[in-house]
Motif scaffolding. Structure first.
Motif, short mmCIF file in Angstrom:
data_model
loop_
_atom_site.label_atom_id
_atom_site.label_comp_id
_atom_site.label_asym_id
_atom_site.label_seq_id
_atom_site.Cartn_x
_atom_site.Cartn_y
_atom_site.Cartn_z
N ILE A 85 0.84 -1.19 0.00
CA ILE A 85 0.00 0.00 0.00
C ILE A 85 0.88 1.24 0.00
N CYS A 90 -3.22 6.30 0.45
CA CYS A 90 -4.29 5.58 1.16
C CYS A 90 -5.24 6.56 1.85
N CYS A 96 -10.30 -2.41 0.89
CA CYS A 96 -9.32 -3.49 0.71
C CYS A 96 -9.39 -4.50 1.85
N CYS A 100 -9.97 -8.57 1.30
CA CYS A 100 -8.91 -9.54 1.60
C CYS A 100 -9.49 -10.83 2.17
N CYS A 126 -7.41 -7.21 -3.47
CA CYS A 126 -7.45 -5.87 -2.89
C CYS A 126 -7.15 -4.79 -3.93
N CYS A 130 -9.48 -1.06 -4.40
CA CYS A 130 -8.99 0.25 -3.96
C CYS A 130 -9.47 1.35 -4.91
N ILE A 135 -2.66 0.46 -4.26
CA ILE A 135 -2.12 -0.87 -3.96
C ILE A 135 -1.46 -1.46 -5.20
#
Length: 223
Positions: A85, A90, A96, A100, A126, A130, A135
């Motif tokens: 990341i 972020c 995400c 996961c 993920c 995003c 990512i």
């Protein structure tokens, strides 16, 4: 042993032979579903890119089927990669974390998230989740691919984490449904109680209380 029991036993063996990345590239929602599809004859043994050619060979031995070339429509065999990341991008949306399958992303709403590298399976789920494309997948196994880059112990741990996550989600769903049920029952009980009120003074007090609550709500909405 019945046919159903034999099919379940074969599915168990196939499941143990899969890398447990839970990447869904095989076309099934998880490794267990793919194992059951192979055991029933619904799926071929060459639909798992993370397992690669070695994975196909393992499955061929278990199922007594001929070894096939990995089906490229499901992806290609590649080095193991871990998600990373970009902290500067972020936004802490938690999407995400929800995507996961093995709970290897730590974080909270509006706070930066961190991927636990030792638990990441490289599933890539993920990445599309995003919304700000922060990512990326970082290759970590050099030239080694599939089972040369992924161990049986890593597969076992990933299977366990996926199972724990699934059980937690099912428990949370049950608890939420129970809360909604109790809330609905409470509302019905209140309605039933209100329907039994015949005293004009009591009805007037309830009406006044409701009107006052509505007035407060309208006042709060005004700029």
């Amino acid at each position: 042993m019945s046919g159903l029991a034999r099919g379940r036993a074969l599915a168990d063996l196939i499941d143990q032979a899969l890398p447990q990345t839970q990447c869904t590239r095989c076309g099934y929602p998880d490794c267990r579903a793919y194992a059951e599809a192979i055991a029933s004859g619904e799926a071929e043994i060459n639909q798992c890119p993370p397992g690669g050619a070695e994975g196909v060979r393992r499955l061929a031995e278990l199922t007594d089927r001929p070894v096939l070339t990995l089906d490229s429509t499901h992806g290609t065999e590649a080095p193991c990669a871990l998600a990373v990341i970009d902290e500067s991008w972020c936004i802490g949306c938690t999407l995400c974390i929800k995507a996961c399958p093995v709970d290897c992303i730590a974080g909270a709403p509006k706070l930066m998230h961190v991927i636990v590298a030792s638990q990441c399976t490289g599933c890539e789920l993920c990445v599309p989740a995003c919304p700000v494309d922060c990512i990326s997948m970082n290759p970590v196994s050099g030239a080694a691919t599939a089972w040369q880059a992924w161990s049986d112990e890593q597969a076992r741990q990933s299977r366990d984490r996926y199972r724990w996550r699934t059980e937690r989600q099912q428990r949370d769903k049950r608890e939420n449904e129970e809360r909604l049920r109790l809330k609905a029952e409470a509302k019905l009980s209140n309605l039933a109680e209100a329907s039994r009120i015949t005293d004009p003074l009591q009805l007037d007090r309830k009406r006044q209380a409701i009107e006052a609550a509505l007035a407060r709500a309208r006042a709060q909405r005004k700029p």
